[in-house]
Design a protein around this motif. Sequence first.
Motif, PDB file in Angstrom:
ATOM      1  N   GLU A  74       0.794  -3.042 -10.822  1.00  0.00           N
ATOM      2  CA  GLU A  74       0.114  -4.013  -9.972  1.00  0.00           C
ATOM      3  C   GLU A  74      -0.668  -4.970 -10.868  1.00  0.00           C
ATOM      4  O   GLU A  74      -1.184  -4.574 -11.914  1.00  0.00           O
ATOM      5  CB  GLU A  74      -0.875  -3.319  -9.028  1.00  0.00           C
TER       6      GLU A  74
ATOM      7  N   SER B 144      -5.530  -2.271 -12.427  1.00  0.00           N
ATOM      8  CA  SER B 144      -5.321  -1.664 -11.112  1.00  0.00           C
ATOM      9  C   SER B 144      -5.669  -0.187 -11.123  1.00  0.00           C
ATOM     10  O   SER B 144      -5.523   0.493 -12.144  1.00  0.00           O
ATOM     11  CB  SER B 144      -3.854  -1.830 -10.691  1.00  0.00           C
TER      12      SER B 144
ATOM     13  N   THR C 217       4.037   1.499  -4.297  1.00  0.00           N
ATOM     14  CA  THR C 217       3.264   1.441  -5.539  1.00  0.00           C
ATOM     15  C   THR C 217       4.180   1.840  -6.693  1.00  0.00           C
ATOM     16  O   THR C 217       5.291   2.345  -6.468  1.00  0.00           O
ATOM     17  CB  THR C 217       2.085   2.410  -5.471  1.00  0.00           C
TER      18      THR C 217
ATOM     19  N   ASN D 288       0.823  -1.211   0.000  1.00  0.00           N
ATOM     20  CA  ASN D 288       0.000   0.000   0.000  1.00  0.00           C
ATOM     21  C   ASN D 288       0.856   1.260   0.000  1.00  0.00           C
ATOM     22  O   ASN D 288       0.372   2.346  -0.316  1.00  0.00           O
ATOM     23  CB  ASN D 288      -0.967   0.013   1.189  1.00  0.00           C
TER      24      ASN D 288
ATOM     25  N   LYS E  51       4.125  -9.084  -2.400  1.00  0.00           N
ATOM     26  CA  LYS E  51       4.730  -7.747  -2.440  1.00  0.00           C
ATOM     27  C   LYS E  51       6.186  -7.838  -2.911  1.00  0.00           C
ATOM     28  O   LYS E  51       6.748  -6.853  -3.393  1.00  0.00           O
ATOM     29  CB  LYS E  51       4.668  -7.094  -1.065  1.00  0.00           C
TER      30      LYS E  51
ATOM     31  N   GLU F 230      -3.930   1.759  -9.408  1.00  0.00           N
ATOM     32  CA  GLU F 230      -2.596   2.366  -9.316  1.00  0.00           C
ATOM     33  C   GLU F 230      -1.972   2.349 -10.709  1.00  0.00           C
ATOM     34  O   GLU F 230      -1.744   1.274 -11.275  1.00  0.00           O
ATOM     35  CB  GLU F 230      -1.696   1.590  -8.349  1.00  0.00           C
TER      36      GLU F 230
ATOM     37  N   THR G 190       4.474  -4.524  -8.047  1.00  0.00           N
ATOM     38  CA  THR G 190       4.470  -4.161  -6.624  1.00  0.00           C
ATOM     39  C   THR G 190       3.476  -4.974  -5.813  1.00  0.00           C
ATOM     40  O   THR G 190       3.590  -5.040  -4.591  1.00  0.00           O
ATOM     41  CB  THR G 190       4.200  -2.664  -6.445  1.00  0.00           C
TER      42      THR G 190
END
Length: 487
Positions: free
Chosen positions: A314, A233, A191, A188, A281, A235, A263
Amino acid sequence: MKYQVSQQSAAEVQAACIVVTIDQSGKLSDAAKLIDEASNGFLTQRFEEGDIKGKSGETLLLPAVSGIAAKRVLLVGTGKEAPKATSAIKILNAIANATLKREGEVALAISELASDELPESWWAEQAAIAFTGNSYKFTETKPQPEDAPKQADSVSWIGSDVSAALLKGAAIGEGMNFAKELGNMPPNICTPTWLAEQAIALTADSSLETTILDQEKLAEMGAGAFYSVAKGSSEPGKIIVMQYKGAENADEAPHMVLGKGITFDTGGISLKPGAKMDEMKYDMCGAASVFGTVKALLALKPKINVLAMVTSAENMPAGNASKPGDVVTSLSGKTIEILNTDAEGRLVLCDALTYGIDNYKPASVVDIATLTGACMAALGNVNSGLFTQDEDMAEQLQSAAAYSQDKVWRLPLEDDYQELLDSNFADMANIGGPLAGATTAACFLSRFTEGTPWAHLDIAGTAWNGGAAKGATGRPVALLVNYLLNK
């Protein structure tokens, strides 16, 4: 932490701790003998009374000994025979762990361990890596203790002038620590945008230029393989381009290193099992190793040009995510049938390979990725998988791996495996079936590197540790730095 060379004897050096050695037969090193003589045989008594047996990596921390200037003595076992590289690093890590919490200076009187195979400069370099690496602790998201832990202020090498080796080892250690920090950061926070910010921060050094290509621009350029992963995503994905310019000829072709920076990897629509998914991660550890390598290069300032690229996104199972059966067009123009959305690393890498090779004409390319569980199953957490058909590249990477003990094992990349990627609906599929998964992943990437010396490192098993020791390892920063410095 400072690293320096001292010409004082083991008995004279005024340190918080002096480190000397003993083998499994009870033979003291010459430095240890000086202390033993000054203390009326105190070290010999410790062996005779069984306090230490001299086993490789065994340590015994002793209080102040009369007749010497140091406040403590660390007696370290070296085993039955002259240490080989693997046992040498074990010894150095044991020394670092036993002395790092001592404030002041740690003096290493271990130069006698040097040999033709492992010269004094190698020992000094590896000592600096061990001390720097063992000083790392992830604290970013943990409450800080009221009292910061004690730590050694400096490390002195008693022996020849190995200043350059200490500097190199410290730079590699800091690079590995940077890679660990990026890898350990929760997804979180870590990113693609955050990674781009880390790259921009590194440009405080004038020898580095950074360009960020965002997801929408990449889609406009035709990077459909990358976009097929990133679009699922919220992101936005990015390709990060860092140019280190150290060569006297600014136009000299760079050596390219490319890291996979997913990520977080859910597997997309081909969703992974929930158990241990938190460890996904670490799917950006290839990117982390590239960042760590850049960090080391900025400290060492070698006279080479390096193109360091990170392809970051992501992999999420959103409503607009790619589906098994989709066909996408890569930046190269080649079409890809997506049979499994969990084989996303090769999709982001292939467009980055095309972009880097077409725009910068690198002299060589190494990509680094936590790419396949198949490689992890084959090699465990000891060796990274090395794939290349270029014998010079293989020799250079294997030599750097042997020197740094950042181990690799060469796996097959024969043309016979290419047919496993055949597709009825596109130029290729993104997976090759249940067999030879690490090799077919490398075969896929090879199709985007034609005409350029290229190698692929699959670090799925070596980039992090799981279980109680969960954390990024910082590999293969040491391998990459040595490989590039040898250029």
